[in-house]
Write an enzyme that holds these catalytic residues in place. Structure first.
Site, PDB file in Angstrom:
ATOM      1  N   ARG A  92      50.098  45.371  37.712  1.00 19.16           N
ATOM      2  CA  ARG A  92      51.154  44.585  37.064  1.00 19.16           C
ATOM      3  C   ARG A  92      51.701  45.343  35.857  1.00 19.16           C
ATOM      4  NH1 ARG A  92      46.904  41.508  38.566  1.00 19.16           N
ATOM      5  NH2 ARG A  92      47.238  39.652  39.849  1.00 19.16           N
ATOM      6  N   ASP A 152      45.181  32.801  38.320  1.00 23.29           N
ATOM      7  CA  ASP A 152      43.833  33.389  38.384  1.00 23.29           C
ATOM      8  C   ASP A 152      42.770  32.296  38.267  1.00 23.29           C
ATOM      9  OD1 ASP A 152      45.021  36.320  37.289  1.00 23.29           O
ATOM     10  OD2 ASP A 152      45.874  34.523  36.419  1.00 23.29           O
ATOM     11  N   ARG A 155      42.524  30.544  41.468  1.00 28.26           N
ATOM     12  CA  ARG A 155      41.778  31.373  42.433  1.00 28.26           C
ATOM     13  C   ARG A 155      40.274  31.286  42.172  1.00 28.26           C
ATOM     14  NH1 ARG A 155      46.161  36.283  41.865  1.00 28.26           N
ATOM     15  NH2 ARG A 155      47.463  35.619  43.616  1.00 28.26           N
ATOM     16  N   HIS A 179      46.745  38.313  32.489  1.00 31.32           N
ATOM     17  CA  HIS A 179      46.921  38.052  33.922  1.00 31.32           C
ATOM     18  C   HIS A 179      46.956  39.442  34.559  1.00 31.32           C
ATOM     19  CE1 HIS A 179      48.350  36.825  37.785  1.00 31.32           C
ATOM     20  NE2 HIS A 179      49.499  37.459  37.630  1.00 31.32           N
TER      21      HIS A 179
END
Ligand SMILES: NC(=O)C1=CN([C@@H]2O[C@H](COP(=O)(O)OP(=O)(O)OC[C@H]3O[C@@H](n4cnc5c(N)ncnc54)[C@H](O)[C@@H]3O)[C@@H](O)[C@H]2O)C=CC1
Ligand SMILES: CC(=O)C(=O)O
Length: 318
Positions: A92, A152, A155, A179
């Site tokens: 990212r 996250d 998850r 993140h």
């Protein structure tokens, strides 16, 4: 269109995989009476508005249309999902150069429109871009929220729920910090049904190393999805819908987001993943999780990474 007091307006900027999935999630939930879609690809926003309005027959009345930045003037919420996504194997943070340029070009016309609502940012690297939206807009930090570690944390809850054989909605666990690759699971405070996850894990025969393996799989789940289907969008779209709902319904919901810190965790001048209270005014309060020494160290390291990338990225823009 003139707004009546109970009429809520959301502008989505970025009508790609994430943005269009978010628009669909918002239509399914009947959230916001007016929903405007903005993108550099005008035909896509027109097509999506026509497609999505057909869903309102079965959900709730909603005026969905393709618009431009002037539509932000009386919006309650602007959600930014515009930006390049990761290619397989790309991090990212490697998106920072191109997506900072895009964010800068978006925030100015939104602010110039007279927008006076709340920004919700999802484009990556989301913590850096949320900071940039705050800086470029000049808004109070309570009115700029990042999706942060919402996805996250979802998850992690899914993964723990599978191992413990419980409903993920009953797992209360946070991924914190960036993140991205330096995030971590705050296991020391995680619970399910009010019982510490550490205790439930032990009873289920899971060691702390097993929990660290779950944390690692959570950290890498985006890569796994991108390798298989090229992008992730349903998970984040639902997180964005959930945060939007907390804002539009003035819920005071405690959600993991990307929040501006003001001394919490010993940090300032940064947007980073932490639980926070979200309501109609935006981010009402950061909920500072009591971290253990291992987690404190991980938070500090992650913050240092974000600071460096943010400083370098913003300097390279000038
Ligand atoms: N925060 C999170 O948890 C997640 C963040 N993401 C991020 O969301 C972003 C979008 O991802 P996707 O939707 O998969 O990408 P995509 O490529 O499908 O869509 C991006 C959209 O942004 C538009 N766009 C680009 N520049 C623009 C500009 N200047 N003004 C208006 N629109 C512009 C493009 O035309 C395109 O429609 C990426 O940065 C991705 O990494 C994706 C998944 C999860
Ligand atoms: C792409 C991304 O940021 C994610 O799925 O976590």
């Amino acid at each position: 269109m003139t707004k009546t007091p109970n009429h809520q307006k959301v502008v989505l900027v970025g009508d790609g995989a994430v943005g269009s999935s978010y628009a669909f999630a918002m239509a399914q939930q009947g959230l916001a009476e007016e929903f405007v879609i903005v993108d550099v690809i005008k035909e896509r926003t027109e097509g999506d508005a026509l497609d999505l309005e057909d869903a309102t027959v079965f959900t709730a009345p909603k005026n969905i249309y393709s618009g431009d930045y002037s539509d932000c003037a009386d919006a309650d919420l602007v959600v930014i999902t515009a930006g390049a996504p990761q290619k397989p194997g790309e991090t990212r943070l490697q998106l920072v150069g191109k997506n900072l340029k895009i964010i800068k070009s978006i925030v100015k016309p939104i602010v110039d429109s007279g927008f006076d609502g709340i920004f919700l940012v999802a484009a990556n690297p989301v913590d850096v871009l949320t900071y940039a939206v705050w800086k470029f807009s000049g808004f109070d930090k309570s009115r700029v929220i990042g999706s942060g570690t919402s996805l996250d944390s979802a998850r992690l809850r899914v993964a723990l729920a599978k191992k413990l054989n419980v409903d993920p909605r009953d797992v209360n666990a946070n991924i914190m910090a960036e993140h991205g690759d330096s995030e971590f699971a705050a296991y020391s405070t995680a619970t399910a049904g009010g019982v510490p996850v550490l205790q439930l894990a032990e009873e289920a025969g899971l060691s702390f190393d097993d929990l660290l393996q779950i944390e690692d799989e959570t950290r890498h789940k985006a890569y796994e999805i991108i390798n298989r289907k090229g992008a992730t969008f349903y998970g984040i779209a639902t997180c964005l819908m959930r945060i939007s709902k907390a804002i539009l319904r003035d819920e005071n919901a405690i959600l993991p987001v990307g929040a501006a810190l003001d001394g919490e965790y010993g940090l300032n001048d940064i947007f980073i993943g932490t639980p926070a209270v979200i309501n109609g005014s935006g981010l009402a309060k950061v909920i500072e999780v009591k971290l253990d020494d291992r987690e404190k160290d991980l938070m500090a390291k992650s913050a240092a990474t974000l600071r460096q990338v943010t400083a370098d990225g913003i300097a390279a823009l000038d």
